[in-house]
Write a protein that holds these residues in place. Structure first.
Motif, PDB file in Angstrom:
ATOM      1  N   HIS A 135       1.007  -1.344   0.088  1.00  0.00           N
ATOM      2  CA  HIS A 135       0.053  -0.178  -0.066  1.00  0.00           C
ATOM      3  C   HIS A 135       0.864   1.205   0.117  1.00  0.00           C
ATOM      4  O   HIS A 135       1.784   1.368   0.817  1.00  0.00           O
ATOM      5  N   VAL A 136       0.371   2.308  -0.804  1.00  0.00           N
ATOM      6  CA  VAL A 136       1.194   3.430  -0.755  1.00  0.00           C
ATOM      7  C   VAL A 136       0.493   4.665  -0.318  1.00  0.00           C
ATOM      8  O   VAL A 136      -0.880   4.746  -0.652  1.00  0.00           O
ATOM      9  N   MET A 137       1.138   5.653   0.301  1.00  0.00           N
ATOM     10  CA  MET A 137       0.301   6.933   0.306  1.00  0.00           C
ATOM     11  C   MET A 137       1.077   7.866  -0.629  1.00  0.00           C
ATOM     12  O   MET A 137       2.123   8.081  -0.615  1.00  0.00           O
ATOM     13  N   TRP A 138       0.273   8.648  -1.264  1.00  0.00           N
ATOM     14  CA  TRP A 138       0.946   9.529  -2.214  1.00  0.00           C
ATOM     15  C   TRP A 138       1.148  10.752  -1.525  1.00  0.00           C
ATOM     16  O   TRP A 138       0.419  11.222  -0.657  1.00  0.00           O
ATOM     17  N   LEU A 139       2.590  11.360  -1.732  1.00  0.00           N
ATOM     18  CA  LEU A 139       2.978  12.576  -1.002  1.00  0.00           C
ATOM     19  C   LEU A 139       2.592  13.947  -1.776  1.00  0.00           C
ATOM     20  O   LEU A 139       2.619  14.883  -1.180  1.00  0.00           O
ATOM     21  N   ASP A 140       2.021  13.753  -2.921  1.00  0.00           N
ATOM     22  CA  ASP A 140       1.631  14.888  -3.913  1.00  0.00           C
ATOM     23  C   ASP A 140       0.764  16.014  -2.997  1.00  0.00           C
ATOM     24  O   ASP A 140      -0.136  15.741  -2.496  1.00  0.00           O
ATOM     25  N   ASP A 141       1.082  17.349  -3.099  1.00  0.00           N
ATOM     26  CA  ASP A 141       0.056  18.185  -2.812  1.00  0.00           C
ATOM     27  C   ASP A 141      -0.935  18.437  -3.756  1.00  0.00           C
ATOM     28  O   ASP A 141      -2.165  19.147  -3.383  1.00  0.00           O
ATOM     29  N   ASP A 142      -1.120  17.947  -4.873  1.00  0.00           N
ATOM     30  CA  ASP A 142      -2.062  18.162  -6.202  1.00  0.00           C
ATOM     31  C   ASP A 142      -2.015  16.883  -6.743  1.00  0.00           C
ATOM     32  O   ASP A 142      -1.833  16.820  -8.179  1.00  0.00           O
ATOM     33  N   PHE A 143      -2.488  15.876  -6.272  1.00  0.00           N
ATOM     34  CA  PHE A 143      -2.193  14.421  -6.742  1.00  0.00           C
ATOM     35  C   PHE A 143      -3.069  14.264  -8.099  1.00  0.00           C
ATOM     36  O   PHE A 143      -2.564  13.907  -8.979  1.00  0.00           O
ATOM     37  N   LEU A 144      -4.249  14.919  -8.271  1.00  0.00           N
ATOM     38  CA  LEU A 144      -4.912  14.705  -9.488  1.00  0.00           C
ATOM     39  C   LEU A 144      -4.865  15.864 -10.357  1.00  0.00           C
ATOM     40  O   LEU A 144      -5.623  15.938 -11.212  1.00  0.00           O
ATOM     41  N   TYR A 145      -3.548  16.621 -10.379  1.00  0.00           N
ATOM     42  CA  TYR A 145      -3.432  17.595 -11.419  1.00  0.00           C
ATOM     43  C   TYR A 145      -3.357  16.942 -12.535  1.00  0.00           C
ATOM     44  O   TYR A 145      -2.686  15.938 -13.075  1.00  0.00           O
ATOM     45  N   GLY A 146      -4.222  17.670 -13.666  1.00  0.00           N
ATOM     46  CA  GLY A 146      -4.276  17.159 -15.018  1.00  0.00           C
ATOM     47  C   GLY A 146      -5.078  15.955 -15.245  1.00  0.00           C
ATOM     48  O   GLY A 146      -4.560  14.683 -14.867  1.00  0.00           O
ATOM     49  N   ARG A 147      -6.300  16.105 -15.590  1.00  0.00           N
ATOM     50  CA  ARG A 147      -7.071  14.923 -15.908  1.00  0.00           C
ATOM     51  C   ARG A 147      -6.782  13.997 -16.693  1.00  0.00           C
ATOM     52  O   ARG A 147      -6.722  12.800 -16.294  1.00  0.00           O
ATOM     53  N   LYS A 148      -6.064  14.140 -17.809  1.00  0.00           N
ATOM     54  CA  LYS A 148      -5.468  13.077 -18.554  1.00  0.00           C
ATOM     55  C   LYS A 148      -4.284  12.075 -18.092  1.00  0.00           C
ATOM     56  O   LYS A 148      -4.504  11.064 -18.082  1.00  0.00           O
ATOM     57  N   ARG A 149      -3.615  13.001 -17.323  1.00  0.00           N
ATOM     58  CA  ARG A 149      -2.485  12.267 -16.885  1.00  0.00           C
ATOM     59  C   ARG A 149      -3.038  11.598 -15.548  1.00  0.00           C
ATOM     60  O   ARG A 149      -2.400  10.281 -15.619  1.00  0.00           O
ATOM     61  N   SER A 150      -3.779  11.792 -14.875  1.00  0.00           N
ATOM     62  CA  SER A 150      -4.486  11.012 -13.853  1.00  0.00           C
ATOM     63  C   SER A 150      -4.972   9.623 -14.220  1.00  0.00           C
ATOM     64  O   SER A 150      -4.669   8.674 -13.749  1.00  0.00           O
ATOM     65  N   ILE A 151      -5.732   9.776 -15.292  1.00  0.00           N
ATOM     66  CA  ILE A 151      -6.419   8.716 -15.973  1.00  0.00           C
ATOM     67  C   ILE A 151      -5.436   7.782 -16.431  1.00  0.00           C
ATOM     68  O   ILE A 151      -5.442   6.630 -16.239  1.00  0.00           O
ATOM     69  N   GLU A 152      -4.701   8.334 -17.144  1.00  0.00           N
ATOM     70  CA  GLU A 152      -3.357   7.491 -17.732  1.00  0.00           C
ATOM     71  C   GLU A 152      -2.611   6.789 -16.725  1.00  0.00           C
ATOM     72  O   GLU A 152      -2.354   5.551 -16.719  1.00  0.00           O
ATOM     73  N   LEU A 153      -2.211   7.409 -15.559  1.00  0.00           N
ATOM     74  CA  LEU A 153      -1.740   6.923 -14.554  1.00  0.00           C
ATOM     75  C   LEU A 153      -2.251   5.600 -13.817  1.00  0.00           C
ATOM     76  O   LEU A 153      -1.903   4.495 -13.742  1.00  0.00           O
ATOM     77  N   PHE A 154      -3.706   5.868 -13.459  1.00  0.00           N
ATOM     78  CA  PHE A 154      -4.449   4.671 -13.011  1.00  0.00           C
ATOM     79  C   PHE A 154      -4.548   3.660 -14.043  1.00  0.00           C
ATOM     80  O   PHE A 154      -4.455   2.469 -13.523  1.00  0.00           O
ATOM     81  N   ASN A 155      -4.826   3.760 -15.149  1.00  0.00           N
ATOM     82  CA  ASN A 155      -4.721   2.917 -16.244  1.00  0.00           C
ATOM     83  C   ASN A 155      -3.584   1.903 -16.332  1.00  0.00           C
ATOM     84  O   ASN A 155      -3.650   0.550 -16.502  1.00  0.00           O
ATOM     85  N   GLU A 156      -2.616   2.609 -16.309  1.00  0.00           N
ATOM     86  CA  GLU A 156      -1.220   1.939 -16.585  1.00  0.00           C
ATOM     87  C   GLU A 156      -1.175   1.271 -15.119  1.00  0.00           C
ATOM     88  O   GLU A 156      -0.567   0.066 -15.187  1.00  0.00           O
ATOM     89  N   MET A 157      -1.626   1.518 -14.044  1.00  0.00           N
ATOM     90  CA  MET A 157      -1.337   0.925 -12.840  1.00  0.00           C
ATOM     91  C   MET A 157      -2.183  -0.714 -12.910  1.00  0.00           C
ATOM     92  O   MET A 157      -1.837  -1.505 -12.524  1.00  0.00           O
ATOM     93  N   VAL A 158      -3.197  -0.371 -13.623  1.00  0.00           N
ATOM     94  CA  VAL A 158      -3.951  -1.541 -13.878  1.00  0.00           C
ATOM     95  C   VAL A 158      -3.361  -2.521 -14.937  1.00  0.00           C
ATOM     96  O   VAL A 158      -3.160  -3.772 -14.635  1.00  0.00           O
ATOM     97  N   ARG A 159      -2.977  -1.919 -16.195  1.00  0.00           N
ATOM     98  CA  ARG A 159      -2.381  -2.547 -17.187  1.00  0.00           C
ATOM     99  C   ARG A 159      -0.933  -3.119 -16.641  1.00  0.00           C
ATOM    100  O   ARG A 159      -0.772  -4.510 -17.073  1.00  0.00           O
ATOM    101  N   GLN A 160      -0.093  -2.377 -16.017  1.00  0.00           N
ATOM    102  CA  GLN A 160       1.137  -3.141 -15.568  1.00  0.00           C
ATOM    103  C   GLN A 160       0.934  -3.647 -14.050  1.00  0.00           C
ATOM    104  O   GLN A 160       2.167  -4.285 -13.664  1.00  0.00           O
ATOM    105  N   ASP A 161      -0.276  -4.439 -13.880  1.00  0.00           N
ATOM    106  CA  ASP A 161      -0.528  -5.047 -12.810  1.00  0.00           C
ATOM    107  C   ASP A 161       0.343  -4.464 -11.546  1.00  0.00           C
ATOM    108  O   ASP A 161       1.004  -5.579 -11.016  1.00  0.00           O
ATOM    109  N   VAL A 162       0.442  -3.380 -11.127  1.00  0.00           N
ATOM    110  CA  VAL A 162       1.193  -2.774 -10.033  1.00  0.00           C
ATOM    111  C   VAL A 162       0.740  -3.524  -8.862  1.00  0.00           C
ATOM    112  O   VAL A 162       1.749  -3.816  -7.775  1.00  0.00           O
ATOM    113  N   GLY A 163      -0.623  -3.995  -8.343  1.00  0.00           N
ATOM    114  CA  GLY A 163      -0.982  -4.590  -7.267  1.00  0.00           C
ATOM    115  C   GLY A 163      -0.853  -3.904  -6.152  1.00  0.00           C
ATOM    116  O   GLY A 163      -0.474  -4.625  -5.027  1.00  0.00           O
ATOM    117  N   ILE A 164      -0.857  -2.586  -5.893  1.00  0.00           N
ATOM    118  CA  ILE A 164      -0.818  -1.661  -4.839  1.00  0.00           C
ATOM    119  C   ILE A 164      -2.008  -1.525  -4.751  1.00  0.00           C
ATOM    120  O   ILE A 164      -2.304  -0.692  -5.495  1.00  0.00           O
TER     121      ILE A 164
END
Ligand code: B12
Ligand code: SF4
Length: 615
Positions: free
Chosen positions: A313-342
């Motif tokens: 499990h991780v906690m994001w340290l970011d101050d503005d974690f969801l900055y950039g709608r496209k990037r946020s979605i890409e990050l979450f989709n990649e977490m699924v696609r690359q099977d991060v498992g966290i």
């Protein structure tokens, strides 16, 4: 001792700096650097029981990890010594009542310095409330190793240097450190090492204040903001004690929703924040705007955490974690696609306007267990005055989306006590919060921080005069003022808050004492009382885990948490465990304050047996 800030490097400044460096580093050589993280607070704030319960924060030294990675990239040998982890580990291993806080870090620190023999030590100080603890570490190092070159950096140090008029005393406490660094300092620190090693001229120094010299020198020039490949560099994970941190303390606020024994870590996916709230020092520290890491570098870090360090499990340290709608979605989709498992949480808070359906749906799919929404106030005038990036409409819209994803435990940050904030304005906050109907409302009373716009303007208006760092402690948190009051058997919720809003002129500004009553009132009505109406199974399960965590770990003297965990147990399991009931009975018998609160709100222990709860 006043500090003259000489900005912009010039030849004279460079010559003076050269002489000063020679006096501290006669060999002009740095090959080994030790980075030290002081205990989060000093022994006066430390409580052995709290440590034994594993309630204190125990974060990886992420800033130190990032600096270490950059030093390694220029061939420097680095080690990190995390005294906070050391103290918490020692406290957990110690016999009841026999704990010597200072001894727990002093001897190991000197031993570490003797063994590792660094050419330079770098101490990190993030929080104002870590001030005393940092000063103790610096003084200890100076006493035992009189000629050891010592540097100091971090958010608190930056704030002290940039608000010298208001925090001179704090700055003068750092006399044992030869050099003070400001802002994000990996480039500045690397340059400094290269300058000492005569690989660069002194004129290229940035963000460093020569602290212990007759001619105080400051290279106030800021380096270019870290971007691109440098920003993508992974921290030195191998130096960050990831195998043991979560065994001795907590990381984030959602750990009760994660399986026991799971290893936690933190990740920083971007720097800065698009907003400029007046009570926050992020913009003055990180600069304007947001700099994002490449999505793949973040995924690489997550994969390494999972596969090399067993992190779940991780906690994001970011101050503005969801900055950039496209990037946020890409990050979450990649977490699924690359099977991060966290799984993950965003304890630091996200901006409401970014909580759109597409982003939150992708977040939920990628393992989001919980997040805090930064709201602070439900009054439009206050929101405008503090430059909060959100409107009441944004908050309601975000809440509507979040309610559709009940697997995400959605909490809200609220603040009280802004200059000019009346009872009526606070009632707006309560009303909007009720309408949002999210899972928990973390209410804090404004604590102006040196270096923030609200602090400056309150000093100008005569609302604040001196800055004792004893005062710059927060209400919440394991080292907060409210915690201290709980240890004196006067949990803040046991105050007589029933009439906090009755019989007052609603256009009046509440006093400090009255704010404490309002704080308790909001906590009870927005968080506890509403649990009577909760009937969604997934939410009841989350809330039960959270309340058990409060009752067992965070605040064992909070009788509301004990009672309402009993209520949820009854609802979910059909009966409340006898241990919960007898503990509460015993507690109420011993505490007239709590008994009074229970009487006022019609709460009784027999209801936990019958299941007949107030409407
Ligand atoms: C993550 C975080 C937390 C986490 C944990 C932090 C931790 N222990 O690791 C949690 C959620 C627990 C937390 C809690 C709180 N936080 Co906080 N938090 C942050 C946040 C968002 C990010 C910190 C971070 O990890 N950044 C990433 C790393 C890479 O940066 P860094 O550590 O600063 O390191 C860099 C520099 O500082 C420097 N540096 C650091 N050390 C050293 C050492 C040397 C030798 C050198 C040369 C340089 C150097 O170089 C590093 C690389 O660039 C910051 C905001 C911010 N952007 O700083 C607020 C911030 C630090 N938090 C803040 C506050 C107010 C709080 C709370 C008080 C909130 C509350 N009301 O309860 C609590 C108090 C916690 C406590 N101790 O009891 C304030 C601090 C202000 C202050 N002066 O005290 C900040 C600045 C945000 C703000 N609102 O202004 N926080
Ligand atoms: S949104 Fe949060 S991080 Fe950004 S400026 Fe406001 S308080 Fe700071």
């Amino acid at each position: 001792m006043d500090v003259e800030l000489i900005s912009n490097a010039n030849d004279d400044l460079a010559r003076l700096a050269d002489d000063a460096l020679l006096s501290v580093f006669p060999e002009r050589s740095i090959e080994k650097v030790l980075l030290v993280i002081p205990p989060d607070a000093d022994e006066r704030l430390f409580n052995l029981d709290t440590a034994k319960r594993g309630r204190y924060y125990n974060y990886p030294g992420y800033g130190a990890g990032v600096i270490a990675a950059h030093l390694r990239a220029i061939g420097i040998e680095v080690s990190i010594f995390n005294l906070n982890n050391l103290v918490l580990r020692a406290a957990q291993e110690t016999e009841e009542g026999s704990f010597d806080f200072r001894a727990a870090w002093r001897t190991p620190l000197s031993d570490c310095i003797r063994d590792f023999a660094p050419d330079l030590v770098g101490v990190s100080c993030m929080f104002t409330q870590t001030h005393n603890s940092t000063v103790a570490v610096l003084n200890e190092l100076r006493t035992i190793f009189p000629t050891l070159p010592i540097t100091l950096g971090g958010v608190h140090v930056t704030n002290c240097l940039s608000s010298q008029n208001t925090s001179k005393t704090m700055l003068s406490d750092f006399g044992a450190a030869n050099f003070l660094f400001t802002h994000e300092a990996e480039s500045a620190f690397v340059r400094f090492v290269e300058v000492v090693n005569q690989e660069r001229p002194c004129s290229e120094l940035i963000q460093v204040h020569f602290n212990t010299f007759d001619d105080k020198l400051s290279f106030t020039n800021r380096g270019a903001a870290m971007e691109g490949e440098e920003l993508d560099r992974l921290p030195a994970l191998d130096l960050m004690n990831l195998d043991e941190l979560s065994s001795h303390g907590t990381i984030g606020s959602f750990y009760c929703l994660v399986d026991p024994g799971t290893r936690f870590a933190t990740v920083l996916s971007n720097r800065g924040c698009r907003a400029r709230c007046t009570f926050c020092s992020v913009r003055s520290f990180n600069g304007k705007g947001v700099r994002t890491r490449s999505v793949q570098s973040v995924i690489d870090e997550l994969l390494r955490l999972r596969h090399d360090y067993g992190v779940g499990h991780v906690m994001w340290l970011d101050d503005d974690f969801l900055y950039g709608r496209k990037r946020s979605i890409e990050l979450f989709n990649e977490m699924v696609r690359q099977d991060v498992g966290i799984t993950w949480d965003c304890t630091n808070g996200v901006i409401a306007a970014s909580c759109t359906e597409d982003v939150i749906s992708a977040a939920a799919a990628s393992g989001c267990l919980g997040l805090n929404l930064g709201m602070e106030s439900g009054n439009p005038k206050i929101l405008r005055e503090v430059h909060k990036p959100g409107t009441v409409e944004n908050f309601l819209a975000a809440a509507e989306v979040l309610r559709k994803y009940p697997q995400i435990n959605a909490r809200v940050f609220l603040m009280l006590g802004f200059p000019g904030e009346t009872y009526r304005m606070i009632l707006d906050t309560i009303q909007v919060s009720q309408q949002m109907n999210l899972d928990w409302y973390n209410v804090t009373i404004l604590q102006p921080l040196p270096g923030t716009p609200i602090f400056m303007s309150m000093v100008e208006q005569g609302l604040l005069d001196s800055v004792g760092f004893e005062e710059i402690r927060y209400n919440s948190g394991a080292y907060g003022k409210h915690r201290k009051s709980a240890e004196l058997n006067r949990d803040m919720l046991a105050r007589d808050f029933k009439d906090a809003f009755s019989q007052v002129d609603l256009d009046r500004i509440p006093s400090g004492e009255e704010l404490d009553d309002i704080w308790a009132y909001m906590n009870f009505h927005l968080n506890f009382r509403r649990l009577f109406d909760e009937n969604r199974p997934i939410k009841m399960k989350q809330q039960l885990a959270y309340l058990r965590n409060i009752a067992d770990l965070v605040s064992p003297d909070n009788a509301f948490a004990q009672y309402f965990s009993g209520v949820l147990e009854h609802r979910i399991l059909g009966a409340t465990g006898p241990a919960v009931i007898s503990r509460l009975e015993k507690y109420l018998n011993e505490s007239p304050y709590w008994q009074q609160r229970f009487d006022e709100f019609g709460l009784r222990t027999d209801q936990l047996v019958s299941g007949d709860f107030p409407a």
